[in-house]
Design an enzyme around this catalytic site. Structure first.
Site, mmCIF file in Angstrom:
data_model
loop_
_atom_site.group_PDB
_atom_site.id
_atom_site.type_symbol
_atom_site.label_atom_id
_atom_site.label_comp_id
_atom_site.label_asym_id
_atom_site.label_seq_id
_atom_site.Cartn_x
_atom_site.Cartn_y
_atom_site.Cartn_z
ATOM 1 N N GLY A 9 105.756 27.494 27.166
ATOM 2 C CA GLY A 9 105.130 27.269 28.453
ATOM 3 C C GLY A 9 106.046 26.586 29.458
ATOM 4 O O GLY A 9 105.898 26.775 30.664
ATOM 5 N N GLU A 71 104.683 32.656 16.564
ATOM 6 C CA GLU A 71 105.120 31.300 16.912
ATOM 7 C C GLU A 71 104.870 30.294 15.785
ATOM 8 O O GLU A 71 105.704 29.425 15.517
ATOM 9 C CB GLU A 71 104.368 30.873 18.180
HETATM 10 P P1 ATP Z 1 104.374 25.471 24.313
HETATM 11 O O1 ATP Z 1 104.978 25.495 22.942
HETATM 12 O O2 ATP Z 1 103.243 24.496 24.424
HETATM 13 O O3 ATP Z 1 104.086 26.822 24.846
HETATM 14 P P2 ATP Z 1 107.072 24.793 25.159
HETATM 15 O O4 ATP Z 1 107.549 25.493 23.941
HETATM 16 O O5 ATP Z 1 107.727 25.171 26.445
HETATM 17 O O6 ATP Z 1 105.494 24.913 25.332
HETATM 18 P P3 ATP Z 1 108.464 22.351 24.571
HETATM 19 O O7 ATP Z 1 109.709 22.960 25.107
HETATM 20 O O8 ATP Z 1 108.446 21.981 23.131
HETATM 21 O O9 ATP Z 1 107.202 23.220 24.944
HETATM 22 O O10 ATP Z 1 108.119 21.026 25.398
HETATM 23 C C1 ATP Z 1 107.910 21.056 26.796
HETATM 24 C C2 ATP Z 1 107.894 19.628 27.307
HETATM 25 O O11 ATP Z 1 109.180 19.038 27.081
HETATM 26 C C3 ATP Z 1 107.662 19.496 28.796
HETATM 27 O O12 ATP Z 1 106.300 19.533 29.099
HETATM 28 C C4 ATP Z 1 108.297 18.145 29.090
HETATM 29 O O13 ATP Z 1 107.376 17.107 28.825
HETATM 30 C C5 ATP Z 1 109.413 18.032 28.056
HETATM 31 N N1 ATP Z 1 110.785 18.242 28.550
HETATM 32 C C6 ATP Z 1 111.908 17.834 27.906
HETATM 33 N N2 ATP Z 1 113.014 18.136 28.586
HETATM 34 C C7 ATP Z 1 112.617 18.750 29.721
HETATM 35 C C8 ATP Z 1 113.309 19.299 30.841
HETATM 36 N N3 ATP Z 1 114.644 19.252 30.930
HETATM 37 N N4 ATP Z 1 112.581 19.896 31.805
HETATM 38 C C9 ATP Z 1 111.248 19.959 31.727
HETATM 39 N N5 ATP Z 1 110.540 19.446 30.698
HETATM 40 C C10 ATP Z 1 111.191 18.846 29.695
HETATM 41 MG MG MG Z 2 106.754 25.747 22.068
#
Ligand code: ATP
Ligand code: MG
Length: 264
Positions: A9, A71
């Site tokens: 996301g 996933e």
């Molecule tokens: P999901 O698995 O829920 O679909 P995702 O895989 O994108 O989402 P992650 O990448 O694990 O989720 O985590 C996203 C979170 O990481 C963001 O909401 C934020 O809090 C944090 N985060 C860490 N580094 C960054 C960055 N450089 N930019 C934006 N968010 C970041």
């Molecule tokens: Mg994720």
């Protein structure tokens, strides 16, 4: 050449092998199209393994030959790989908690895994409330600000209610954010610190209930929401210990999905 891409996301996580080692990279989701176009040009012959919420979108629009790995399976297999790599030995059954944009709970039992719970409290909550409270959407900026905050300016603690001997620990939260009802002596940094604490408390309480239902006591926390966020990690670690759970954090844990997509 093989690539594992976890497009979630908020962030895109990429893992690929180079000289027998995994190389890891991440990009904001706003760069999804550029990243996909660039990869298509430069890694045309690579075997692409996709996972995460946007895996199907990437397959349809950019990488028709790609394999899509569910996933849940990718996250769990990647986390198991990283646990082995870090030589962290856990019992047969434990919880994997992926704090992404939202949060997912997986029950891992050997190589069997199952998603057993989800919550909307996650890294997206930190970003969204951060924007509302502080007016910034820069992750690093928000993370840096937490250290300047004091959650006790905003949270109502048990000791604020019980001035005499209290039946439970005085430093426990009686009510998140409740002190803001009757005082204005708090800054956006205090409010942000309160937000992070509420996330840690909520995630640990849900982990605890889940652990009781499945009779286990070990938890592994992963997800990009932990990156550079020592307050969240400290909160998760101390509350976990407080409720009798043993907390674990993985080096590069945020790449579990990408690595899992690559190796399964
Ligand atoms: P999901 O698995 O829920 O679909 P995702 O895989 O994108 O989402 P992650 O990448 O694990 O989720 O985590 C996203 C979170 O990481 C963001 O909401 C934020 O809090 C944090 N985060 C860490 N580094 C960054 C960055 N450089 N930019 C934006 N968010 C970041
Ligand atoms: Mg994720």
């Amino acid at each position: 050449q093989r690539l594992g891409i976890d497009a979630g996301g908020s962030l895109i996580k990429i893992a690929f092998e180079q000289n027998g080692q995994f190389r890891l990279k991440k990009y904001p989701i706003s760069e999804l199209k550029e990243m996909a176009n660039w990869l298509k040009m430069t890694a045309g012959n690579a075997e692409i393994n996709l996972t995460g919420g946007r895996a199907d979108y990437l397959k349809e629009n950019y990488f028709q030959q790609a394999r899509v790995v569910p996933e849940f399976k990718a996250s769990c297999e990647g986390a198991i790989y990283l646990l082995n790599k870090d030589e962290i030995k856990l019992g047969a059954k434990y919880l994997l908690v992926n704090i992404g944009t939202g949060t997912s709970w997986y029950l891992i039992d050997g190589h069997k895994n199952e998603r057993i719970l989800g919550s909307g409290i996650g890294g997206g909550t930190f970003m969204g409330l951060g924007k509302l409270l502080v007016g910034s959407d820069d992750y690093q900026n928000l993370v840096d600000l937490i250290k300047e905050g004091d959650r006790e300016k905003v949270d109502l603690l048990v000791k604020d209610i019980y001035h005499s001997e209290s039946p439970i620990g005085g430093d426990l939260t009686a009510s998140n954010f409740a002190k803001a009802t009757f005082t204005n002596e708090h800054t956006p940094a205090d409010q942000l610190a309160s937000t992070v604490n509420m996330m840690a408390e909520t995630i640990v309480l849900l982990s605890k209930q889940t652990s009781v239902a499945h009779q286990l006591s070990e938890v592994v926390y992963i997800g990009s929401s932990l990156i550079g966020n020592q307050s969240l990690k400290d909160g998760l670690a101390s509350y976990s210990t407080m409720v009798g759970l043993s907390p674990n954090f993985l080096q590069d844990g945020e790449y579990s999905g990408a690595i899992g997509a690559l190796i399964v």
